[in-house]
Design an enzyme around this catalytic site. Sequence first.
Site, short mmCIF file in Angstrom:
data_model
loop_
_atom_site.label_atom_id
_atom_site.label_comp_id
_atom_site.label_asym_id
_atom_site.label_seq_id
_atom_site.Cartn_x
_atom_site.Cartn_y
_atom_site.Cartn_z
N SER A 105 0.82 -1.20 0.00
CA SER A 105 0.00 0.00 0.00
C SER A 105 0.86 1.26 0.00
CB SER A 105 -0.98 -0.04 1.17
OG SER A 105 -2.05 0.83 0.95
N ASP B 72 -9.19 -5.41 -5.14
CA ASP B 72 -8.76 -4.37 -4.20
C ASP B 72 -9.60 -3.12 -4.44
OD1 ASP B 72 -7.45 -2.49 -2.63
OD2 ASP B 72 -5.44 -3.21 -3.15
N HIS C 210 -7.39 -5.93 -0.58
CA HIS C 210 -6.14 -5.25 -0.21
C HIS C 210 -5.39 -6.12 0.80
CE1 HIS C 210 -3.79 -1.61 -0.45
NE2 HIS C 210 -3.84 -1.39 0.85
#
Length: 670
Positions: free
Chosen positions: A208, A314, A345
């Site tokens: 991320s 995601d 995610h």
Amino acid sequence: MSIPARARRPKWRMLVPTTVAALTAVLLVPAGTAQGAGEAASARPTESRPVYAYDKAIRESVWVDTRVDGDKDGRTDRVAVDIVRPRETDRTGRRIPVIMDASPYYSCCGRGNESQKKTYDENGRPVQFPLFYDNYFVPRGYGYVAVDFTGTNRSDGCVDVGGSSEIQSAKAVIEWLNGRGTGYTSRTGNTRARAHWTNGDTGMIGKSWDGTVANGVAATGVEGLRTIVPIGAISSWYDYYFQQGADLYDGGPDDLAGYVESPEAGARCKAVKKYLSDGAPLNGDRTPMWQDRDFVPDARKVRASVFAVHGMQDLNVRTNHFGKWWDALAQQGVARKVWLSQTGHVDPFDFRRAEWVKTLHRWFDHELLGYDNGIDREPMADIERRPDRWSTDRVWPPRGTDATGVRPQQGSSAGVGVLGLRRAEPGTTETFTDDPKLGENAWAAKIDTGTPEKAGFTTRPLSRDLRLSGSAKVTLSVTPSTTSANLSAVLVDLGPDTIRDYGASGEGIKTLTERTCWGASTPGDSACFKATAANTTAVDFQVFSRGWAALAHYRGDGKARPLTPGKEYEITIDLAASDHVVPAGHRLALIVGGTDAGLVEAPDTRPTLGLDLAETSARLPVVGGERAFARATSGSAAAAPLSPGAPDGVPVPQNLSRLPGAAFLTGDVR
């Protein structure tokens, strides 16, 4: 004898010279270990081994000068760099490569499925490094470096969310590791710290936001960065908050900065947060602030190889980030590898743990140690087809993939159309009215019923499998009834299947109670982590690619323009990258609607939109091109049976996090 400080790894797909490989084999083994130098020198190594004592490793902190004064206090900012490295290499003089994870989350939120934070002893010396990288790789002859972004934890400066301070946080550390920067033993003192223990070869990794800064640093072309492993990472911060003007989040980068910054930064960084707020207008204009935070145009500067990982479902960092970055890297000939999972995610350590550790180990050994272990000659892509079932491709998208034009046509009743190769008759239209309470799941569930909030178009049941691989585009010719309008386009696989439940809190995984261990432990830093398993659900359909836009951005130049009710506009919507096989017996659907509830913020009007079917089309990345699409949609295959009752898919989570690195608004930050 030590490896030269600036020794370069071999080029991709080239063998390691025999003399260098033999020398490296000797240096990987410290004196006194069971494997002797003579044995090591007799064969070319292909794998680093855990021969260094993790419990004796050196743990230290250095503050590196970024040469940026982000908080305008009159002195350049220093970033905190926590280091763990083998003690034995100091004695032998061997210089080692570095694995780095630069993050804003080490004190505010934590990393990984268990939200681990950094910990320190009473003297401020690092004790726990989150995740398994240090436990696993330090015994194998790597240094591990965890960097606090500017404005976070023990670093100076401000959080500028993808800006120059943030990128320089990590770039300056790479320069210091390569002898070109300045480090200090304390945050405010003048005693210099030199990276005498490393050869400077660095691999950045992170999920991320951590992976995002890896993308950004690679886009600077900094010397010494050999590879990056971005996991669910952003490639353009504009595209995190907007897509083609459509507002994806009710909040902006200033809110994000306030969430992760240290208490001290909160007091001194108000001007930076105001700049972030002013640079993110709600009309979705692509301002200079956003342009400075778009890494894709700088793919031409990338020297590092890239091993990307992304969940195809995601909904936090959407796959359009991966798709744009991947395509730009491909155009520049960057060495690449990719894993695409069915999850949301989620880190690969939590959806394919054993294979991930093995593959990452081989990747770093090849890229940072120069080992000819064959990973560069293996398939480029691993794609999850069903939960825990994977396929591979030599290149991705696979050869033979072609942008195939398909078109919507009217069907037997209003709102229930056909998707095929023929163009609709001129003057043929459909109409839908934006209902911001409904979204893609409600649309797909009523694909065979005319409903006022969407226009749906389906193929007949497929006579053979149809694979789409890459990014699609949908061009719409629409006439709005109001001065503002959202548009959404989604691709749907209509048919029963069992998939990962990406809408649940684990986004496709469930966390178990037992633990598995990956590397060596100390009392303060365990290598054992909770095991996970696939969390699955049975569905009658699945949305596998999405795209959104504000019609006011119809010109595609990053600027919103007023709409004239009753006037026709043409806009092309980019759909997120995916790789999906629609099986024989299923149908492929294209659905066009207004606001996609839970994923796009609603406009201030509720427009009715007329859709000109003759001027509407989609370009789909079909493996085999138009011929494959025509063959799959011909014939009279029977439709796959659906479950009794109303068709069901995975609902869009209504509590998605507005924080890259987080899952849902439940405190489960990963």
